[in-house]
Design an enzyme around this catalytic site. Structure first.
Site, PDB file in Angstrom:
ATOM      1  CE1 TYR A 158      13.203  31.780   0.225  1.00 13.12           C
ATOM      2  CE2 TYR A 158      13.292  29.374   0.155  1.00 13.12           C
ATOM      3  CZ  TYR A 158      13.079  30.601  -0.474  1.00 13.12           C
ATOM      4  OH  TYR A 158      12.754  30.618  -1.793  1.00 13.12           O
ATOM      5  CE  LYS A 207      -0.369  -0.571   4.977  1.00 15.89           C
ATOM      6  NZ  LYS A 207      -0.693   0.440   5.940  1.00 15.89           N
TER       7      LYS A 207
HETATM    8  C1  LIG Z   1      -3.359  -4.030   8.985  1.00 16.58           C
HETATM    9  C2  LIG Z   1      -1.906  -3.844   8.723  1.00 16.58           C
HETATM   10  N1  LIG Z   1      -1.108  -4.925   8.644  1.00 16.58           N
HETATM   11  C3  LIG Z   1       0.221  -4.800   8.426  1.00 16.58           C
HETATM   12  C4  LIG Z   1       0.809  -3.564   8.272  1.00 16.58           C
HETATM   13  C5  LIG Z   1       2.299  -3.470   8.040  1.00 16.58           C
HETATM   14  O1  LIG Z   1       2.938  -2.840   9.111  1.00 16.58           O
HETATM   15  P1  LIG Z   1       4.521  -2.658   9.093  1.00 16.58           P
HETATM   16  O2  LIG Z   1       4.809  -1.724   7.964  1.00 16.58           O
HETATM   17  O3  LIG Z   1       4.851  -2.072  10.418  1.00 16.58           O
HETATM   18  O4  LIG Z   1       5.083  -4.011   8.853  1.00 16.58           O
HETATM   19  C6  LIG Z   1       0.023  -2.415   8.367  1.00 16.58           C
HETATM   20  C7  LIG Z   1       0.638  -1.100   8.234  1.00 16.58           C
HETATM   21  O5  LIG Z   1       0.122  -0.065   8.446  1.00 16.58           O
HETATM   22  C8  LIG Z   1      -1.379  -2.559   8.591  1.00 16.58           C
HETATM   23  O6  LIG Z   1      -2.179  -1.494   8.678  1.00 16.58           O
END
Ligand SMILES: Cc1ncc(COP(=O)(O)O)c(C=O)c1O
Length: 366
Positions: free
Chosen positions: A262, A35
């Site tokens: 700046y 994601k």
């Molecule tokens: C439901 C869920 N599972 C897994 C993850 C992965 O977490 P990490 O990046 O700490 O491994 C996330 C990250 O936000 C999440 O929301």
């Protein structure tokens, strides 16, 4: 002939980090979290790089899942927050997207939908983070409704999420783990393969082996960065996949008492050499990086001085033996952890990576 500011992404590092996750939780399934543009690394390219070993991928919304499908990714894709509207359910079922069901309207919508194909669901439980998921005492009833619906595939994954798994000494992770185990044992029958479990993010994969169960959901660790603020034996084996690079574009000498950038927020107290680098907050380098934040120039740490501009930063290179326009600069990467930069900026590496804009070209190697 182009701006030297790039994010170099090493696919072999991604694969090595995935292999580390698999070795820590052997015989379980590792679902890469891609994601938010794969935490800034390029969602499609990361999914392609890990495709051979990944049984499924995790994303935040159906738009991300559809983008992966369009690019030819064939694995199931879990929508971690489920659907946001009813019309997504049919598309998800047709496209082999898996749905997290974590609230009553989501559950009702899936049960009521007229589906050509049954859909795989993950049932989210709130074990103490209080962000998403059903209360544990409702799980038995909901599981039973789901397993008796012809809209739902027979294997249902019971899932939860840790709030503080990066806190190695804290009590919360054990508490959540116990709540999870107790809830599952007392309410959901284990009849072999028809229910599976998932709770581990990166920190839990690395440091909480009792939380491994059937599915792991690594994100940050796949990109080679530690979710911990202190050394940890497994996390220390990760390899950062991104090197955020730029170059020196201008050099000048200034007298004691002269200020830079700046708001003139840094003033030299000795004759100083200042290098200007073509990277700024428009490239995702944090504007609130304070004076003294380290920048690697020709592999030597030098302090940022003056405010970060939209397209440029300024660095004190007085102590370097030699420097020229065109010299290579690293903002973060294997030799300068993004976590260290984040720490200077009072944020976390996750934020710096996911906020990198498309203006920074991603270049893939290996
Ligand atoms: C439901 C869920 N599972 C897994 C993850 C992965 O977490 P990490 O990046 O700490 O491994 C996330 C990250 O936000 C999440 O929301």
């Amino acid at each position: 002939m182009s701006r030297p500011t790039v994010a170099l992404i090493d696919r072999s590092a991604l694969r090595a980090n995935m292999a580390l996750a698999q070795s820590l939780a052997p015989k379980t399934q590792i679902m890469p979290m891609v994601k938010a543009n794969a935490y800034g690394h390029g969602m499609v390219q990361v999914a392609q790089a890990l495709s051979e070993k990944a049984p499924a991928f995790g994303v935040a919304c159906i738009e991300e899942a559809l983008e992966l499908r369009k690019a030819g990714i064939e694995q199931p894709i879990l929508l971690l927050e489920g659907t946001f509207s009813k019309d997504e359910i049919e598309v998800a079922a047709k496209s082999n997207f898996w749905l997290m069901i974590e609230n009553e309207p989501q559950k009702a919508a899936v049960l009521e939908a007229k589906l050509e194909y049954p859909i795989h669901v993950w049932l989210g439980i709130d074990t103490g983070m209080h962000r998403l998921g059903f209360p544990p005492d409702q799980v038995q009833g909901i599981f039973s409704q789901l397993e008796h619906s012809s809209n739902i595939c027979s294997t249902i994954v019971i899932a939860s999420h840790f709030a503080c798994a990066d806190d190695l000494g804290g009590p919360k992770t054990i508490q959540q783990q116990n709540t999870f185990k107790k809830c599952v044992a007392s309410t959901v029958p284990d009849r072999g393969t028809d229910r599976q479990l998932s709770i581990a993010n990166s920190a839990a994969i690395l440091a909480w082996p009792d939380a491994h169960f059937d599915w792991q959901r690594p994100g940050y660790m796949l990109y080679g960065n530690s979710p911990f603020t202190t050394a940890q034996v497994n996390a220390d084996m990760l390899t950062p996949a991104m090197t955020f690079k730029s170059a020196v574009i201008s050099l000048r000498n200034i007298s004691p008492g002269e200020s830079v950038g700046y708001t003139s927020n840094w003033t030299s107290n000795r004759p100083s050499s200042i290098a200007t680098i073509t990277v700024g907050y428009g490239d995702g380098y944090p504007r609130h990086a304070p004076n003294g934040t380290p920048v690697l120039i020709n592999n030597i740490r030098c302090p940022l001085v003056g405010r970060v501009s939209m397209d440029m930063i300024t660095v004190d290179v007085t102590d370097l033996e030699s420097i020229e326009i065109g010299d290579e600069v690293t903002l973060w990467g294997p030799d300068l952890s993004v976590n260290e930069i984040a720490h200077h900026c009072d944020t976390i590496g996750y934020e710096l990576l996911t906020r990198m804009p498309s203006r920074v070209p991603r270049t893939y190697i290996n």
